[in-house]
Every structure is written in structure tokens, then in C-alpha cells.
Design a protein around this motif. Structure first.
Motif, PDB file in Angstrom:
ATOM      1  N   VAL A  24      11.636  13.924 105.719  1.00  0.00           N
ATOM      2  CA  VAL A  24      11.105  12.634 105.281  1.00  0.00           C
ATOM      3  C   VAL A  24      10.983  11.735 106.493  1.00  0.00           C
ATOM      4  CG1 VAL A  24      11.974  12.708 102.916  1.00  0.00           C
ATOM      5  CG2 VAL A  24      13.404  11.777 104.710  1.00  0.00           C
ATOM      6  N   GLY A  25       9.990  10.869 106.490  1.00  0.00           N
ATOM      7  CA  GLY A  25       9.798   9.924 107.588  1.00  0.00           C
ATOM      8  C   GLY A  25      10.655   8.687 107.369  1.00  0.00           C
ATOM      9  N   ILE A  26      11.410   8.307 108.386  1.00  0.00           N
ATOM     10  CA  ILE A  26      12.256   7.118 108.270  1.00  0.00           C
ATOM     11  C   ILE A  26      11.853   6.045 109.272  1.00  0.00           C
ATOM     12  CG2 ILE A  26      14.216   8.390 107.333  1.00  0.00           C
ATOM     13  CD1 ILE A  26      15.487   8.167 110.176  1.00  0.00           C
ATOM     14  N   GLN A  27      10.718   6.206 109.910  1.00  0.00           N
ATOM     15  CA  GLN A  27      10.291   5.264 110.944  1.00  0.00           C
ATOM     16  C   GLN A  27      10.097   3.853 110.399  1.00  0.00           C
ATOM     17  OE1 GLN A  27       8.673   8.050 110.145  1.00  0.00           O
ATOM     18  NE2 GLN A  27       6.569   7.563 109.590  1.00  0.00           N
ATOM     19  N   HIS A  28       9.809   3.721 109.124  1.00  0.00           N
ATOM     20  CA  HIS A  28       9.587   2.398 108.536  1.00  0.00           C
ATOM     21  C   HIS A  28      10.891   1.693 108.148  1.00  0.00           C
ATOM     22  CE1 HIS A  28      10.113   4.873 104.981  1.00  0.00           C
ATOM     23  NE2 HIS A  28      10.398   3.766 104.324  1.00  0.00           N
ATOM     24  N   LEU A  29      12.020   2.394 108.182  1.00  0.00           N
ATOM     25  CA  LEU A  29      13.301   1.782 107.816  1.00  0.00           C
ATOM     26  C   LEU A  29      13.819   0.901 108.945  1.00  0.00           C
ATOM     27  CD1 LEU A  29      15.173   4.833 106.213  1.00  0.00           C
ATOM     28  CD2 LEU A  29      13.952   2.982 105.045  1.00  0.00           C
ATOM     29  N   SER A  30      14.454  -0.189 108.580  1.00  0.00           N
ATOM     30  CA  SER A  30      15.090  -1.069 109.569  1.00  0.00           C
ATOM     31  C   SER A  30      16.337  -0.394 110.123  1.00  0.00           C
ATOM     32  CB  SER A  30      15.501  -2.383 108.903  1.00  0.00           C
ATOM     33  OG  SER A  30      14.388  -3.031 108.364  1.00  0.00           O
ATOM     34  N   SER A  31      16.814  -0.874 111.259  1.00  0.00           N
ATOM     35  CA  SER A  31      18.055  -0.360 111.822  1.00  0.00           C
ATOM     36  C   SER A  31      19.190  -0.618 110.849  1.00  0.00           C
ATOM     37  CB  SER A  31      18.368  -1.061 113.148  1.00  0.00           C
ATOM     38  OG  SER A  31      17.362  -0.774 114.091  1.00  0.00           O
ATOM     39  N   GLY A  32      20.117   0.328 110.769  1.00  0.00           N
ATOM     40  CA  GLY A  32      21.257   0.154 109.874  1.00  0.00           C
ATOM     41  C   GLY A  32      21.856   1.467 109.436  1.00  0.00           C
ATOM     42  N   VAL A  33      22.809   1.361 108.524  1.00  0.00           N
ATOM     43  CA  VAL A  33      23.504   2.530 107.975  1.00  0.00           C
ATOM     44  C   VAL A  33      22.839   2.928 106.666  1.00  0.00           C
ATOM     45  CG1 VAL A  33      25.702   3.409 107.096  1.00  0.00           C
ATOM     46  CG2 VAL A  33      25.681   1.840 109.034  1.00  0.00           C
TER      47      VAL A  33
END
Length: 53
Positions: A24-33
């Protein structure tokens, strides 16, 4: 794989994917846990934590 879900630190689902690619692509997620949960076709589930920088 049957279903991949990603949750933010508060438990909110931020991404769900039902593809059989296993990616899955996670490039759009903000930094974090985040937590990723994978539900396999045989009914078992594996959950792991990751940090996006």
C-alpha cells in the motif's frame, strides 16, 4: 492477503486496501506513528506498529 488497514495513533482508520498486491502507498500520510493490520484469507490477523518520518 485479504485486507490491509492502517490506523493512526488515535485508532482512526486512515487507509484500507483489499488488493492482493501486498503493498500500500503511504506517501500521502503525515509523519507520525501508525499501526498496520493485515487480515489474511484464512482469518488470522497480524498487527504491527510503524513510524512514518
Amino acid at each position: 492477503m485479504a485486507e490491509i488497514s492502517i490506523f493512526d495513533g488515535s485508532g482512526k482508520v486512515v487507509l484500507t486496501d483489499n488488493s492482493s498486491r501486498g503493498q500500500v502507498g503511504i506517501q500521502h500520510l503525515s509523519s507520525g506513528v501508525y499501526f498496520v493490520s493485515v487480515k489474511y484469507q484464512n482469518g488470522t490477523t497480524a498487527t504491527s506498529r510503524f513510524i512514518k518520518k
